[in-house]
Design an enzyme around this catalytic site. Structure first.
Site, PDB file in Angstrom:
ATOM      1  CG  ASP A 106      44.785  38.942   1.384  1.00 50.74           C
ATOM      2  OD1 ASP A 106      43.839  38.039   1.370  1.00 50.74           O
ATOM      3  OD2 ASP A 106      45.169  39.652   0.623  1.00 50.74           O
ATOM      4  CG  ASP A 108      57.286  55.131   4.434  1.00 53.74           C
ATOM      5  OD1 ASP A 108      56.304  54.931   3.824  1.00 53.74           O
ATOM      6  OD2 ASP A 108      58.545  55.274   4.054  1.00 53.74           O
ATOM      7  N   GLY A 147      43.201  43.250  -1.636  1.00 49.37           N
ATOM      8  CA  GLY A 147      42.846  44.106  -2.653  1.00 49.37           C
ATOM      9  C   GLY A 147      41.771  44.117  -3.806  1.00 49.37           C
ATOM     10  CD  GLU A 184      50.085  34.725  -2.564  1.00 46.04           C
ATOM     11  OE1 GLU A 184      49.606  35.133  -3.469  1.00 46.04           O
ATOM     12  OE2 GLU A 184      50.102  35.393  -1.625  1.00 46.04           O
ATOM     13  CG  HIS A 201      47.102  37.680  -2.981  1.00 42.53           C
ATOM     14  ND1 HIS A 201      48.457  37.656  -3.236  1.00 42.53           N
ATOM     15  CD2 HIS A 201      46.947  39.062  -3.186  1.00 42.53           C
ATOM     16  CE1 HIS A 201      48.807  39.035  -3.703  1.00 42.53           C
ATOM     17  NE2 HIS A 201      48.034  39.530  -3.599  1.00 42.53           N
ATOM     18  CB  ILE A 202      40.774  38.057  -1.644  1.00 41.29           C
ATOM     19  CG1 ILE A 202      40.358  37.739  -0.090  1.00 41.29           C
ATOM     20  CG2 ILE A 202      40.373  36.837  -2.454  1.00 41.29           C
ATOM     21  CD1 ILE A 202      40.106  38.748   0.986  1.00 41.29           C
ATOM     22  CB  ILE A 245      47.742  50.560   1.228  1.00 40.33           C
ATOM     23  CG1 ILE A 245      47.483  50.171  -0.238  1.00 40.33           C
ATOM     24  CG2 ILE A 245      46.834  49.524   2.064  1.00 40.33           C
ATOM     25  CD1 ILE A 245      47.831  48.612  -0.603  1.00 40.33           C
ATOM     26  CB  THR A 251      47.119  43.320   3.263  1.00 37.39           C
ATOM     27  OG1 THR A 251      47.675  44.474   3.519  1.00 37.39           O
ATOM     28  CG2 THR A 251      45.973  42.975   4.165  1.00 37.39           C
TER      29      THR A 251
HETATM   30  P1  NAD Z   1      53.062  52.475  -2.032  1.00 40.09           P
HETATM   31  O1  NAD Z   1      54.286  52.343  -2.894  1.00 40.09           O
HETATM   32  O2  NAD Z   1      52.053  53.600  -1.918  1.00 40.09           O
HETATM   33  O3  NAD Z   1      53.315  52.531  -0.346  1.00 40.09           O
HETATM   34  C1  NAD Z   1      54.523  51.698   0.207  1.00 40.09           C
HETATM   35  C2  NAD Z   1      55.254  52.508   1.209  1.00 40.09           C
HETATM   36  O4  NAD Z   1      56.483  51.470   1.980  1.00 40.09           O
HETATM   37  C3  NAD Z   1      56.255  53.685   0.691  1.00 40.09           C
HETATM   38  O5  NAD Z   1      55.565  54.870   1.283  1.00 40.09           O
HETATM   39  C4  NAD Z   1      57.385  53.103   0.948  1.00 40.09           C
HETATM   40  O6  NAD Z   1      58.599  54.444   1.549  1.00 40.09           O
HETATM   41  C5  NAD Z   1      57.519  52.570   2.211  1.00 40.09           C
HETATM   42  N1  NAD Z   1      58.616  51.490   2.531  1.00 40.09           N
HETATM   43  C6  NAD Z   1      59.510  50.961   1.463  1.00 40.09           C
HETATM   44  N2  NAD Z   1      60.255  50.168   2.251  1.00 40.09           N
HETATM   45  C7  NAD Z   1      60.029  50.274   3.650  1.00 40.09           C
HETATM   46  C8  NAD Z   1      60.752  49.702   4.538  1.00 40.09           C
HETATM   47  N3  NAD Z   1      61.740  49.053   4.556  1.00 40.09           N
HETATM   48  N4  NAD Z   1      60.218  50.037   5.978  1.00 40.09           N
HETATM   49  C9  NAD Z   1      59.036  50.986   6.060  1.00 40.09           C
HETATM   50  N5  NAD Z   1      58.428  51.394   4.951  1.00 40.09           N
HETATM   51  C10 NAD Z   1      58.995  51.141   3.610  1.00 40.09           C
HETATM   52  O7  NAD Z   1      52.460  50.887  -2.026  1.00 40.09           O
HETATM   53  P2  NAD Z   1      50.990  50.463  -1.624  1.00 40.09           P
HETATM   54  O8  NAD Z   1      50.063  50.964  -2.868  1.00 40.09           O
HETATM   55  O9  NAD Z   1      50.572  51.384  -0.203  1.00 40.09           O
HETATM   56  O10 NAD Z   1      51.152  48.966  -1.406  1.00 40.09           O
HETATM   57  C11 NAD Z   1      51.902  48.501  -0.411  1.00 40.09           C
HETATM   58  C12 NAD Z   1      51.983  46.936  -0.769  1.00 40.09           C
HETATM   59  O11 NAD Z   1      50.957  46.281  -0.614  1.00 40.09           O
HETATM   60  C13 NAD Z   1      52.454  46.782  -2.177  1.00 40.09           C
HETATM   61  O12 NAD Z   1      53.732  46.809  -2.711  1.00 40.09           O
HETATM   62  C14 NAD Z   1      51.909  45.229  -2.565  1.00 40.09           C
HETATM   63  O13 NAD Z   1      53.034  44.407  -2.275  1.00 40.09           O
HETATM   64  C15 NAD Z   1      50.712  45.202  -1.395  1.00 40.09           C
HETATM   65  N6  NAD Z   1      49.580  44.883  -1.991  1.00 40.09           N
HETATM   66  C16 NAD Z   1      48.750  43.792  -1.789  1.00 40.09           C
HETATM   67  C17 NAD Z   1      47.456  43.749  -2.015  1.00 40.09           C
HETATM   68  C18 NAD Z   1      46.739  42.714  -1.777  1.00 40.09           C
HETATM   69  O14 NAD Z   1      45.717  42.202  -2.370  1.00 40.09           O
HETATM   70  N7  NAD Z   1      47.012  41.653  -0.697  1.00 40.09           N
HETATM   71  C19 NAD Z   1      46.783  44.750  -2.804  1.00 40.09           C
HETATM   72  C20 NAD Z   1      47.704  45.783  -2.990  1.00 40.09           C
HETATM   73  C21 NAD Z   1      48.827  46.125  -2.524  1.00 40.09           C
END
Ligand code: NAD
Length: 308
Positions: A259, A172, A286, A264, A283-284, A153, A233
């Site tokens: 979000d 990251d 995604g 929740e 929480h919408i 994301i 998010t």
């Molecule tokens: P992803 O695994 O592709 O990326 C997460 C990144 O965070 C990784 O590159 C990881 O190295 C990094 N990371 C881990 N710990 C860290 C820290 N302490 N400091 C900095 N970076 C750190 O995941 P993604 O698909 O990008 O999703 C990220 C998060 O978004 C998911 O875990 C989920 O909780 C949330 N999400 C929410 C929604 C929504 O509808 N609100 C939808 C999708 C995902």
């Protein structure tokens, strides 16, 4: 033929794909009935969930036949992954399938919050014409977006932000500052403190882990550039929502879009009512018509593959 239990909402075309090859129980309300869910889980080879089902404890103990848990989304904080693996259950998330939906939400929120002028419908309709008060919002181009968590994301958000002419910096925990992915995406890799001090807008894309819980508390928000905006998010518990409300009222934060919440649905929250430039959504980020279909089809395909 496997028995597949789907206990939260899934796109019906993807359900039909599974039904063509396997025995499927599709009941999006099942998550709300713990006893019935555990009874159905006992005979399931596959369990498909979204983010409400807690795959741990009693439910995990009931999954005696299960080989696969499909997650219609990406955050795995509602699943005890090590315990699943210890029982030989493979956990399959829909990696990347809702990234665009979240990234578009982030960009739209960033633009709305920086401009700070789009909550005026009631005042305009009431004949108040608040033009002077709302005429000094910020353009998005040229502003610095700070992305924390540069995975699926985070990288998709960076691509859209660059298209708008934003400068993008990112942190990251798993990437060195000179990791090739930063240069490849036109982004500057920085340390966390540097990002927090320099960004005009900060967006969080990290999983909920011990290392991210409470990451944006009052102290961290206090280190942000005055008037910067914050978008969360990722997950509740990563941002202290009461600290956000307080910082919006003092002007330390220029705006916030939230979000995801510790609990929740969010209970009635007087401290969040009438906060300036605050966008709250249930929480919408995604979840969109297109991402629902992509997520569901991806999980259906992966489940089918695992039994082929
Ligand atoms: P992803 O695994 O592709 O990326 C997460 C990144 O965070 C990784 O590159 C990881 O190295 C990094 N990371 C881990 N710990 C860290 C820290 N302490 N400091 C900095 N970076 C750190 O995941 P993604 O698909 O990008 O999703 C990220 C998060 O978004 C998911 O875990 C989920 O909780 C949330 N999400 C929410 C929604 C929504 O509808 N609100 C939808 C999708 C995902």
């Amino acid at each position: 033929m496997a028995r597949i239990v789907i206990c939260e909402f899934m796109d019906e075309r993807a359900v039909a794909r599974l039904e063509a090859a396997h025995e499927v129980l599709y009941d999006p309300q099942l998550v709300g009935d713990g006893a019935r869910l555990r009874a159905e889980a006992a005979t399931a080879d596959v369990l498909v969930v979204r983010n409400l089902t807690q795959v741990r404890g009693e439910l995990l103990a009931a999954l005696t036949r299960c080989k696969v848990v499909g997650r219609l989304g990406v955050g795995l904080d509602n699943i005890d992954v090590p315990a699943c693996e210890a029982r030989g259950i493979k956990v399959i998330p829909a990696t990347g399938a809702n990234a665009l939906s979240v990234a578009e939400y982030v960009i739209a929120s960033t633009m709305l919050l920086l401009r700070g002028a789009f909550a005026s419908s009631a005042a305009v309709a009431a004949g108040q014409w608040p033009r002077a008060a709302l005429g000094n919002g910020r353009e998005t181009a040229g502003q610095t977006l700070g992305i924390i968590g540069f995975g699926s994301i985070g990288q998709t958000t960076a691509r859209l932000a660059r298209g708008l002419g934003m400068r993008v910096i990112a942190y990251d925990a798993m990437l060195q500052r000179d990791a090739p992915v930063f240069a490849q995406t036109g982004v500057e890799g920085v340390g966390l403190d540097e990002l927090v001090r320099n960004a005009d807008a900060i967006t969080l894309h990290v999983p909920l882990l011990d290392t991210t819980r409470g990451l944006f508390n009052a102290a961290r928000i206090g280190e942000m550039k005055k008037g910067a905006v914050l978008i969360n998010t990722s997950r509740g518990h990563i941002v202290d929502i009461d600290a956000v409300a307080a910082a919006l009222r003092t002007g330390q934060l220029g705006g916030a879009a939230i979000d995801v919440f510790d609990v929740e649905p969010l209970p009635v929250s007087p401290s969040l009512q009438d906060c300036p430039n605050l966008l709250l959504t249930p929480h919408i980020s995604g979840v969109s018509t297109q991402s629902n279909e992509r997520v569901s089809v991806m999980i259906a395909d992966k489940v089918l593959e695992s039994f082929s």
